[in-house]
Enzyme design. Structure first.
Site, short mmCIF file in Angstrom:
data_model
loop_
_atom_site.label_atom_id
_atom_site.label_comp_id
_atom_site.label_asym_id
_atom_site.label_seq_id
_atom_site.Cartn_x
_atom_site.Cartn_y
_atom_site.Cartn_z
N ASN A 1 149.14 80.00 78.87
CA ASN A 1 150.14 78.96 79.15
C ASN A 1 150.42 78.90 80.65
O ASN A 1 151.37 78.29 81.09
CB ASN A 1 151.44 79.21 78.37
N ASN A 2 149.54 79.56 81.42
CA ASN A 2 149.70 79.56 82.87
C ASN A 2 149.15 78.23 83.43
O ASN A 2 147.94 78.02 83.52
CB ASN A 2 148.93 80.76 83.44
N ASN B 1 149.01 76.92 86.33
CA ASN B 1 148.17 76.97 87.54
C ASN B 1 146.74 77.32 87.21
O ASN B 1 145.79 76.71 87.70
CB ASN B 1 148.73 77.98 88.54
N ASP C 1 140.99 88.47 80.05
CA ASP C 1 141.82 89.66 80.14
C ASP C 1 141.34 90.45 81.36
O ASP C 1 140.15 90.47 81.66
CB ASP C 1 141.71 90.51 78.87
N THR C 2 142.29 91.06 82.06
CA THR C 2 141.98 91.76 83.31
C THR C 2 142.62 93.13 83.33
O THR C 2 143.72 93.31 82.79
CB THR C 2 142.51 90.94 84.52
N LYS D 1 141.32 84.91 98.31
CA LYS D 1 141.18 85.89 97.24
C LYS D 1 140.30 85.36 96.10
O LYS D 1 139.45 86.08 95.57
CB LYS D 1 142.57 86.29 96.70
N HIS E 1 137.59 89.41 91.16
CA HIS E 1 137.09 89.60 89.80
C HIS E 1 137.26 88.33 88.95
O HIS E 1 136.34 87.87 88.31
CB HIS E 1 137.88 90.77 89.18
N ARG E 2 138.48 87.74 88.98
CA ARG E 2 138.74 86.56 88.15
C ARG E 2 137.91 85.37 88.63
O ARG E 2 137.37 84.62 87.84
CB ARG E 2 140.24 86.22 88.16
P1 IMP Z 1 146.05 89.74 82.75
O1 IMP Z 1 145.09 90.16 81.69
O2 IMP Z 1 145.49 88.68 83.66
O3 IMP Z 1 147.40 89.41 82.20
O4 IMP Z 1 146.25 91.04 83.70
C1 IMP Z 1 146.82 92.25 83.23
C2 IMP Z 1 147.48 93.00 84.37
O5 IMP Z 1 146.52 93.40 85.34
C3 IMP Z 1 148.50 92.18 85.17
O6 IMP Z 1 149.78 92.25 84.61
C4 IMP Z 1 148.47 92.83 86.54
O7 IMP Z 1 149.28 93.98 86.57
C5 IMP Z 1 147.02 93.26 86.66
N1 IMP Z 1 146.22 92.23 87.36
C6 IMP Z 1 145.42 91.29 86.79
N2 IMP Z 1 144.82 90.55 87.72
C7 IMP Z 1 145.24 91.02 88.92
C8 IMP Z 1 144.98 90.63 90.27
O8 IMP Z 1 144.22 89.69 90.57
N3 IMP Z 1 145.59 91.36 91.21
C9 IMP Z 1 146.45 92.39 90.93
N4 IMP Z 1 146.74 92.77 89.71
C10 IMP Z 1 146.14 92.09 88.69
#
Ligand code: IMP
Length: 189
Positions: free
Chosen positions: A8-9, A11, A68-69, A171, A176-177
């Site tokens: 739901n982001n 951006n 997922d990150t 960035k 990674h993203r």
């Molecule tokens: P999500 O899966 O994108 O929600 O990421 C999970 C968590 O990883 C986030 O809440 C951040 O703490 C961290 N994270 C994800 N992407 C980044 C980034 O690009 N920079 C810094 N922290 C990140």
């Protein structure tokens, strides 16, 4: 073609929509009437991306992708990894998470770490995964005020600035993203 981004982001959704041909319409969770929290209970980053994409396809019948990150630190055997968002507790505070990580690494000489993003795509009954990795080091203190999460304590290999000292555009080219998203876009095109 309609494709749901399990997010739901606004951006993130707008950014991806702009990079895709008009024939591919990206829908948010809100737009398909999915207002519940999607469970993220897998024990790997890949697993959570797959859970989220499958949740939408199974329950709403749409083709979908989800990301997922996590931040994986070598000296901590890959932690915080899949627990990155709530490493220091359920308050999900970036400050607390960074402080806990700096403390955990204070006596270690190996500061190697990587961010990993996995995107799981369900398209025409086939699942494809895309992985983007950014390798670097955890710094000994926080620097910079841009970005989010662990950005102030992560320096990409060969770079003198932390992610939090880079603009969003700078960035996203090297992150990674950004890398995982580029693979997804090339695949969809
Ligand atoms: P999500 O899966 O994108 O929600 O990421 C999970 C968590 O990883 C986030 O809440 C951040 O703490 C961290 N994270 C994800 N992407 C980044 C980034 O690009 N920079 C810094 N922290 C990140």
């Amino acid at each position: 073609m309609q494709l749901v981004f399990a997010s739901n982001n606004k951006n993130k959704i707008k950014e991806i929509q702009q990079l895709l041909p008009e024939t591919i319409q990206i829908l948010s969770l809100e737009e398909i009437g999915c207002h519940e929290e999607i469970p993220e209970t897998a024990d790997t980053i890949e697993g959570n991306a797959i859970l989220k994409a499958n949740y939408v396809t199974t329950n709403y019948g749409y083709d979908c992708f989800a990301d997922d990150t996590g931040l994986e630190v070598e000296a901590l055997n890959g932690a915080p990894g899949v627990d990155s968002a709530h490493y220091a507790g359920e308050q999900r505070s970036s400050e607390d998470n960074m402080n806990k990580l700096l403390q955990a690494l204070s006596s270690k000489t190996n500061k190697n770490a990587q961010f990993k993003t996995v995107i799981a795509l369900n398209l025409n009954n086939t699942q494809t995964l895309f992985t983007g990795i950014a390798k670097g080091q955890i710094t000994s203190e926080k620097t910079g005020n841009q970005g989010f999460g662990y950005d102030p304590i992560f320096k990409l290999e060969g770079h003198s600035k932390t992610f939090a000292e880079l603009s969003m555009e700078e960035k996203s080219i090297i992150s990674h993203r950004g890398k995982a998203t580029k693979q997804l876009i090339n695949f969809l095109k």
